[in-house]
Design a protein around this motif. Structure first.
Motif, PDB file in Angstrom:
ATOM      1  N   LEU A 221      21.420  54.237 185.866  1.00  0.00           N
ATOM      2  CA  LEU A 221      21.824  53.483 184.674  1.00  0.00           C
ATOM      3  C   LEU A 221      22.318  54.370 183.541  1.00  0.00           C
ATOM      4  N   ILE A 222      22.198  55.679 183.687  1.00  0.00           N
ATOM      5  CA  ILE A 222      22.414  56.584 182.560  1.00  0.00           C
ATOM      6  C   ILE A 222      23.811  56.471 181.980  1.00  0.00           C
ATOM      7  N   ASP A 223      24.850  56.543 182.807  1.00  0.00           N
ATOM      8  CA  ASP A 223      26.216  56.571 182.285  1.00  0.00           C
ATOM      9  C   ASP A 223      26.525  55.334 181.443  1.00  0.00           C
ATOM     10  N   ASN A 224      26.256  54.146 181.981  1.00  0.00           N
ATOM     11  CA  ASN A 224      26.539  52.926 181.235  1.00  0.00           C
ATOM     12  C   ASN A 224      25.635  52.789 180.019  1.00  0.00           C
ATOM     13  N   ALA A 225      24.376  53.170 180.164  1.00  0.00           N
ATOM     14  CA  ALA A 225      23.442  53.069 179.035  1.00  0.00           C
ATOM     15  C   ALA A 225      23.878  53.971 177.887  1.00  0.00           C
ATOM     16  N   GLU A 226      24.358  55.168 178.185  1.00  0.00           N
ATOM     17  CA  GLU A 226      24.808  56.080 177.129  1.00  0.00           C
ATOM     18  C   GLU A 226      26.004  55.506 176.382  1.00  0.00           C
ATOM     19  N   LEU A 227      26.942  54.915 177.108  1.00  0.00           N
ATOM     20  CA  LEU A 227      28.112  54.320 176.460  1.00  0.00           C
ATOM     21  C   LEU A 227      27.714  53.144 175.580  1.00  0.00           C
ATOM     22  N   LEU A 228      26.873  52.263 176.103  1.00  0.00           N
ATOM     23  CA  LEU A 228      26.433  51.109 175.323  1.00  0.00           C
ATOM     24  C   LEU A 228      25.658  51.542 174.084  1.00  0.00           C
ATOM     25  N   LEU A 229      24.753  52.483 174.266  1.00  0.00           N
ATOM     26  CA  LEU A 229      23.963  52.989 173.148  1.00  0.00           C
ATOM     27  C   LEU A 229      24.862  53.586 172.069  1.00  0.00           C
ATOM     28  N   THR A 230      25.840  54.380 172.486  1.00  0.00           N
ATOM     29  CA  THR A 230      26.746  55.006 171.526  1.00  0.00           C
ATOM     30  C   THR A 230      27.478  53.963 170.695  1.00  0.00           C
ATOM     31  N   GLU A 231      27.993  52.926 171.351  1.00  0.00           N
ATOM     32  CA  GLU A 231      28.751  51.906 170.625  1.00  0.00           C
ATOM     33  C   GLU A 231      27.873  51.134 169.640  1.00  0.00           C
ATOM     34  N   LEU A 232      26.686  50.726 170.088  1.00  0.00           N
ATOM     35  CA  LEU A 232      25.829  49.929 169.206  1.00  0.00           C
ATOM     36  C   LEU A 232      25.300  50.738 168.032  1.00  0.00           C
ATOM     37  N   VAL A 233      24.895  51.977 168.293  1.00  0.00           N
ATOM     38  CA  VAL A 233      24.356  52.809 167.216  1.00  0.00           C
ATOM     39  C   VAL A 233      25.460  53.211 166.238  1.00  0.00           C
TER      40      VAL A 233
END
Length: 292
Positions: free
Chosen positions: A54-66
């Motif tokens: 899940l790391i790749d997608n989670a990092e992208l989502l986290l970056t956008e929301l934060v």
């Protein structure tokens, strides 16, 4: 901060103090470092939870929301919460502002504003809380490969010894010398020669891949423990929380160090430190097995 709540398997919460830039919609230098820091935390957490898929997608989502919260939020703090629950990985970002975020779709000619398009494309679902302060998204916990083996389960440790090692290549020789003395003191009823070879392999791996050259303040250590069932537990701890190619390392695809340790009869696993500031590689050897 690790938390436990009913219905939630594992969770992490982080609070960020915002330092807004004078220009609305831009990031100050102090705020701009947070997405990268939080990506590191997310990567370590998902690795620790056994979900590196899940790391790749989670990092992208986290970056956008934060990033969106840092740019457009009005609260003094940004809250991040990540957890596993109900077959899903969930990210929640709260900006503590009473103003409901205005979610818009960018036009083809816009140079920005496409962050939520990415969230919509990658996430299983996403939305905004009723009070408008929290934006959330989820990823499904589908069956996926894991590069992190669960930490080997052992019986209770009866006797143990800690080795503080230098943070340079001399650590291997130091571990072998000190380790032999400690094993004699621990009175482990197994093949000490093979066990010392396993210890040397783990320390060598930590020196090569767990230390950052030139960085001060790093720590490297090993722990030897004998359980009530006479297993020998060898833990080597280094300051790098990541081990993305653990499976390849143990099966000999990448290097021969950990592969050799496994061939000597040890059961290998690894886990991230509770503060995500390092990791431990563990070898468990049963008496009579480390004799090849």
């Amino acid at each position: 901060m690790l938390t436990r709540q009913e219905g939630i398997r594992t969770a992490i919460e982080v609070s960020i103090e915002r330092r807004p830039a004078p220009d609305a919609g831009s990031l100050s230098e102090r705020d701009a470092v947070w997405p990268q820091r939080l990506r590191r935390i997310a990567r370590a957490a998902l690795t620790y939870w056994g979900r590196p898929d899940l790391i790749d997608n989670a990092e992208l989502l986290l970056t956008e929301l934060v990033t969106n919260a840092l740019r457009h939020g009005h609260g003094r703090t940004i809250g991040l919460r990540m957890y596993l629950s109900g077959g899903r990985f969930r990210i929640e970002v709260q900006d503590a502002s009473p103003d409901r975020p205005e979610l818009r779709y960018a036009c083809p000619t816009d140079e920005s504003g496409r962050g939520l398009f990415l969230v919509d494309a990658l996430a299983e679902a996403w939305g905004v809380s009723d009070d408008g302060t929290t934006t959330w998204c989820t990823l499904p916990l589908t069956e996926g490969p894991s590069d992190m083996e669960p930490a080997a389960v052992t019986a209770p440790v009866l006797r143990e010894a800690l080795l503080h090692l230098p943070t340079n290549p001399s650590a291997v020789a130091a571990a072998r010398i000190s380790g032999r003395t400690r094993l004699t003191m621990l009175d482990w009823p197994g093949n000490v020669h093979a066990a010392i070879d396993v210890l040397g392999c783990l320390v060598d791996n930590a020196v090569k891949y767990g230390l950052t050259p030139g960085k001060t303040g790093q720590k490297l250590s090993a722990r030897l423990g004998v359980t009530e069932t006479h297993e020998l537990v060898i833990d080597v701890t280094d300051p790098n929380p990541n081990f993305p190619n653990f499976t390849d390392a143990t099966d000999g695809t990448l290097g021969r160090g950990l592969w050799k340790a496994r061939e000597l009869g040890s059961q290998l696993s690894w886990f991230v430190a509770p503060d995500f500031e390092g990791k431990t590689v563990r070898a468990v050897i049963k008496p009579g097995e480390a004799d090849r």
